[in-house]
Design an enzyme around this catalytic site. Structure first.
Site, PDB file in Angstrom:
ATOM      1  CG  HIS A  20      21.630   2.670  46.528  1.00 53.00           C
ATOM      2  ND1 HIS A  20      22.871   2.151  46.779  1.00 53.00           N
ATOM      3  CD2 HIS A  20      21.842   3.928  46.076  1.00 53.00           C
ATOM      4  CE1 HIS A  20      23.798   3.049  46.491  1.00 53.00           C
ATOM      5  NE2 HIS A  20      23.198   4.141  46.065  1.00 53.00           N
ATOM      6  CG  HIS A 362      20.198  11.146  35.493  1.00 51.66           C
ATOM      7  ND1 HIS A 362      19.107  10.360  35.230  1.00 51.66           N
ATOM      8  CD2 HIS A 362      20.674  10.719  36.698  1.00 51.66           C
ATOM      9  CE1 HIS A 362      18.914   9.507  36.213  1.00 51.66           C
ATOM     10  NE2 HIS A 362      19.858   9.705  37.115  1.00 51.66           N
ATOM     11  CD1 TRP A 365      22.930  -0.403  36.435  1.00 50.77           C
ATOM     12  CD2 TRP A 365      23.697   0.461  34.521  1.00 50.77           C
ATOM     13  NE1 TRP A 365      23.170  -1.449  35.569  1.00 50.77           N
ATOM     14  CE2 TRP A 365      23.645  -0.939  34.382  1.00 50.77           C
ATOM     15  CE3 TRP A 365      24.151   1.228  33.440  1.00 50.77           C
ATOM     16  CZ2 TRP A 365      24.034  -1.596  33.209  1.00 50.77           C
ATOM     17  CZ3 TRP A 365      24.526   0.572  32.266  1.00 50.77           C
ATOM     18  CH2 TRP A 365      24.468  -0.821  32.162  1.00 50.77           C
ATOM     19  CG  ASN A 366      18.408   1.896  39.096  1.00 49.51           C
ATOM     20  OD1 ASN A 366      18.340   0.691  39.221  1.00 49.51           O
ATOM     21  ND2 ASN A 366      19.070   2.673  39.950  1.00 49.51           N
ATOM     22  CB  SER A 367      17.328   6.224  34.064  1.00 44.68           C
ATOM     23  OG  SER A 367      16.648   6.746  35.182  1.00 44.68           O
ATOM     24  CD  GLU A 370      14.019   2.268  35.628  1.00 40.58           C
ATOM     25  OE1 GLU A 370      13.657   3.422  35.328  1.00 40.58           O
ATOM     26  OE2 GLU A 370      14.268   1.933  36.807  1.00 40.58           O
ATOM     27  N   GLY A 385      29.459  11.156  37.943  1.00 43.73           N
ATOM     28  CA  GLY A 385      29.762   9.757  38.272  1.00 43.73           C
ATOM     29  C   GLY A 385      29.636   8.811  37.097  1.00 43.73           C
ATOM     30  CG  ASP A 386      26.865   5.594  37.526  1.00 46.47           C
ATOM     31  OD1 ASP A 386      26.627   6.648  38.146  1.00 46.47           O
ATOM     32  OD2 ASP A 386      25.988   4.740  37.292  1.00 46.47           O
ATOM     33  CD  GLN A 387      24.260  10.588  36.699  1.00 48.13           C
ATOM     34  OE1 GLN A 387      24.337  11.726  36.241  1.00 48.13           O
ATOM     35  NE2 GLN A 387      23.826  10.357  37.937  1.00 48.13           N
TER      36      GLN A 387
HETATM   37  C1  UDX Z   1      21.905   7.067  41.602  1.00 45.62           C
HETATM   38  C2  UDX Z   1      23.058   7.709  40.801  1.00 45.62           C
HETATM   39  O1  UDX Z   1      22.819   9.086  40.616  1.00 45.62           O
HETATM   40  C3  UDX Z   1      23.259   6.999  39.488  1.00 45.62           C
HETATM   41  O2  UDX Z   1      24.319   7.595  38.773  1.00 45.62           O
HETATM   42  C4  UDX Z   1      23.575   5.541  39.745  1.00 45.62           C
HETATM   43  O3  UDX Z   1      23.751   4.838  38.538  1.00 45.62           O
HETATM   44  C5  UDX Z   1      22.480   4.906  40.579  1.00 45.62           C
HETATM   45  O4  UDX Z   1      22.238   5.671  41.781  1.00 45.62           O
HETATM   46  P1  UDX Z   1      19.657   8.172  40.393  1.00 45.62           P
HETATM   47  O5  UDX Z   1      20.384   9.401  40.013  1.00 45.62           O
HETATM   48  O6  UDX Z   1      18.485   8.337  41.218  1.00 45.62           O
HETATM   49  O7  UDX Z   1      20.644   7.046  40.961  1.00 45.62           O
HETATM   50  O8  UDX Z   1      19.187   7.527  38.957  1.00 45.62           O
HETATM   51  P2  UDX Z   1      18.723   6.122  38.492  1.00 45.62           P
HETATM   52  O9  UDX Z   1      19.806   5.108  38.619  1.00 45.62           O
HETATM   53  O10 UDX Z   1      18.166   6.292  37.154  1.00 45.62           O
HETATM   54  O11 UDX Z   1      17.575   5.700  39.519  1.00 45.62           O
HETATM   55  C6  UDX Z   1      16.395   6.435  39.672  1.00 45.62           C
HETATM   56  C7  UDX Z   1      15.227   5.492  39.875  1.00 45.62           C
HETATM   57  O12 UDX Z   1      14.092   6.272  40.239  1.00 45.62           O
HETATM   58  C8  UDX Z   1      14.862   4.724  38.609  1.00 45.62           C
HETATM   59  O13 UDX Z   1      14.550   3.385  38.933  1.00 45.62           O
HETATM   60  C9  UDX Z   1      13.627   5.443  38.082  1.00 45.62           C
HETATM   61  O14 UDX Z   1      12.684   4.590  37.447  1.00 45.62           O
HETATM   62  C10 UDX Z   1      13.021   6.028  39.346  1.00 45.62           C
HETATM   63  N1  UDX Z   1      12.331   7.291  39.054  1.00 45.62           N
HETATM   64  C11 UDX Z   1      13.048   8.388  38.663  1.00 45.62           C
HETATM   65  C12 UDX Z   1      10.959   7.351  39.187  1.00 45.62           C
HETATM   66  O15 UDX Z   1      10.305   6.341  39.519  1.00 45.62           O
HETATM   67  N2  UDX Z   1      10.343   8.537  38.936  1.00 45.62           N
HETATM   68  C13 UDX Z   1      11.012   9.651  38.569  1.00 45.62           C
HETATM   69  O16 UDX Z   1      10.374  10.691  38.379  1.00 45.62           O
HETATM   70  C14 UDX Z   1      12.411   9.577  38.425  1.00 45.62           C
END
Ligand code: UDX
Length: 470
Positions: A20, A362, A365-367, A370, A385-387
């Site tokens: 978030h 995984h 959505w951010n990954s 990106e 979830g949304d993954q």
């Molecule tokens: C969560 C939910 O799990 C995901 O399903 C939803 O879409 C968004 O919220 P998360 O699992 O952390 O997010 O994954 P992601 O949405 O990819 O966000 C992770 C963020 O952390 C990305 O912006 C990524 O660039 C950053 N990150 C991740 C790092 O900077 N370093 C890392 O080693 C891993």
């Protein structure tokens, strides 16, 4: 600022999760760069954890406005009354109601204080995981927006479910397909797992769906996506909410933009990994991360480790500190010649690096955004979830990668890991995938560049705030 007219002031409120904070902070920087003052807020424990990565110098007070483009960004956190290490933070059943109880008055005070400090808030952008934020701005008669931090497709899915607008799988019909406007029908495997009849995390489902209860109080629904990526879904959702697409919210590090410098990592990023990447061949490295929440079990860690080793490719693997014990014993030392294991990466820098060949992700959505924005092919390995829908679209619709499937045992195996790495890095299919990935990189870059679809939408949104009287 002297006798100049006061810039518009936008307050951005973020939920305490990395998935978030990142898009909301990036939005904050984009808006500030257009000449506005933006205050970014979250809880104090988050403030303490991200302080070092937002500071531009060790003695900087994070409350000081930081110049970003034509405007300024400042941080102001509020105390939620719990110790940073309080385990109740990780129990959504306890944390969500607590956050609401302390957050409502804290946010009200924060907004009122801004007016007293001569920088009245013109708009509150709220994270929908805290739907009560909309009640606060409504009560104070301040226009508000939410930033939806997942895909538009996922928004549409939850929206339809919440309002019972179409049929979903049930215990009696577990294989039922879901048909949403503007989208091909989706199998039960492709919808967010929180909507499946077998989902055990019902509290989380309730929290997700609560976001739709008072959505009509939001003047705008900002979305971290772009028109070119989800056109049909966006057009369909635009009939239900005032959608403004502003993504992909990425700091394009390769362009060396000034905004890329302010980060908000909840864990210290192993920046030295970029030197390790420098010493690897172009497009050779497999970058592996399952984001900030998911954890693989010990058996899958073993299969992943053996699969990566077997591929013979260099790898950079993020395993969060608490989970290091899940790696096979002695693995880090044994694999040191081939790979590097780190606890947290500067992910945008890794994806921007020319040595990175693919991203075993995984599909948070951010990954997802990106990897599209940096043109990096994927091995899609969704966890929850949304993954799942994200993985489906990455592989079948955007055609930028392959899927790592779990077998009948419910686990991945080493041969499949190895096979996926080869498929995405070698041979004719890899070539095709890379071409598609580069195509998406170009489209994504254009969307947020000056005059692109998302950039224009953001400017129209800012004009809209002005239209409310600033
Ligand atoms: C969560 C939910 O799990 C995901 O399903 C939803 O879409 C968004 O919220 P998360 O699992 O952390 O997010 O994954 P992601 O949405 O990819 O966000 C992770 C963020 O952390 C990305 O912006 C990524 O660039 C950053 N990150 C991740 C790092 O900077 N370093 C890392 O080693 C891993």
């Amino acid at each position: 600022m002297g006798s100049q007219p006061q810039p518009l002031h936008v307050l951005i409120v973020s939920f305490a999760g990395q998935g978030h904070i990142n898009p909301l902070l990036r939005l904050a920087k984009r808006i500030a760069s257009k000449g506005l003052l933006v205050t970014f807020t979250s809880t104090q424990d988050i403030g303490r954890r991200i302080q070092t990565s937002i500071k531009q110098s060790p003695d900087q007070d994070v409350g000081e406005p930081i110049p970003v483009g034509l405007g300024h960004l400042r941080f102001q956190f509020f105390d939620d009354g719990w110790d940073d290490s309080d385990s109740r933070r990780y129990d959504i059943l306890q944390y969500m109601p607590h956050l609401e109880t302390v957050g409502r008055p804290a946010l009200t005070d924060l907004i009122k204080n801004q007016a007293e400090m001569d920088r009245p808030v013109s708009c509150v952008i709220n994270n929908p995981f805290m739907p009560w934020g909309l009640d606060v701005s409504d009560a104070l008669k301040i226009p508000s927006a939410i930033l939806w931090i997942q895909s538009c497709i996922v928004f549409s899915t939850y929206y339809h479910y919440h309002h019972s607008l179409c049929d979903f799988p049930t215990h009696d019909h577990p294989e039922r397909e879901v048909t949403l406007p503007g989208l091909p029908s989706m199998s039960a495997d492709d919808i967010p797992t929180f909507l499946l009849p077998t989902n055990p995390y019902t509290t989380l489902t309730d929290a997700i769906l609560a976001q739709f209860k008072n959505l009509e109080k939001a003047e705008w629904v900002l979305m971290n996506t772009f028109e070119e990526l989800e056109r049909e879904a966006i057009q369909a959702v635009a009939k239900m909410a005032k959608v403004v697409t502003v993504g992909p919210l990425i700091d394009m590090v390769e362009e060396g933009e000034e905004r890329a410098r302010v980060r908000a990592d909840l864990w210290k990023a192993a920046v030295e990994c970029t030197e390790w990447l420098d010493a690897r061949e172009a497009r050779s490295v497999v970058y592996v991360s399952v984001g900030s929440i998911a954890v693989l079990g010990k058996e899958e860690m073993e299969e992943m480790a053996r699969g990566l080793r077997g591929s013979g490719k260099p790898f950079l693997w993020v395993v969060r500190e608490n989970n290091m014990g899940l790696l096979p014993e002695g693995f880090v030392e044994e694999a040191a010649e081939q790979g590097m294991v780190i606890n947290w990466s500067p992910q945008d820098q890794v994806l921007a690096h020319p040595s990175t060949g693919c991203f075993l992700t995984h599909c948070g959505w951010n990954s997802t955004l990106e990897t599209l924005a940096y043109g990096v092919p994927v091995i899609a390995f969704p966890q929850f979830g949304d993954q799942y829908p994200d993985a489906k679209f990455l592989v079948d619709v955007y055609k930028v990668g392959v899927r790592l499937w779990r077998g009948k045992s419910g686990l991945i195996n080493r041969d499949d890991v190895e096979g996926c790495v080869r498929e995405v890095l070698e041979g004719p299919k890899a070539e095709e995938i890379r071409e598609n990935a580069l195509k998406w990189k170009e489209i994504a870059g254009k969307a947020v560049a000056s005059g692109g679809s998302s950039d224009k939408n953001l400017e129209a949104f800012i004009d809209g705030i002005q239209g409310f009287g600033g």
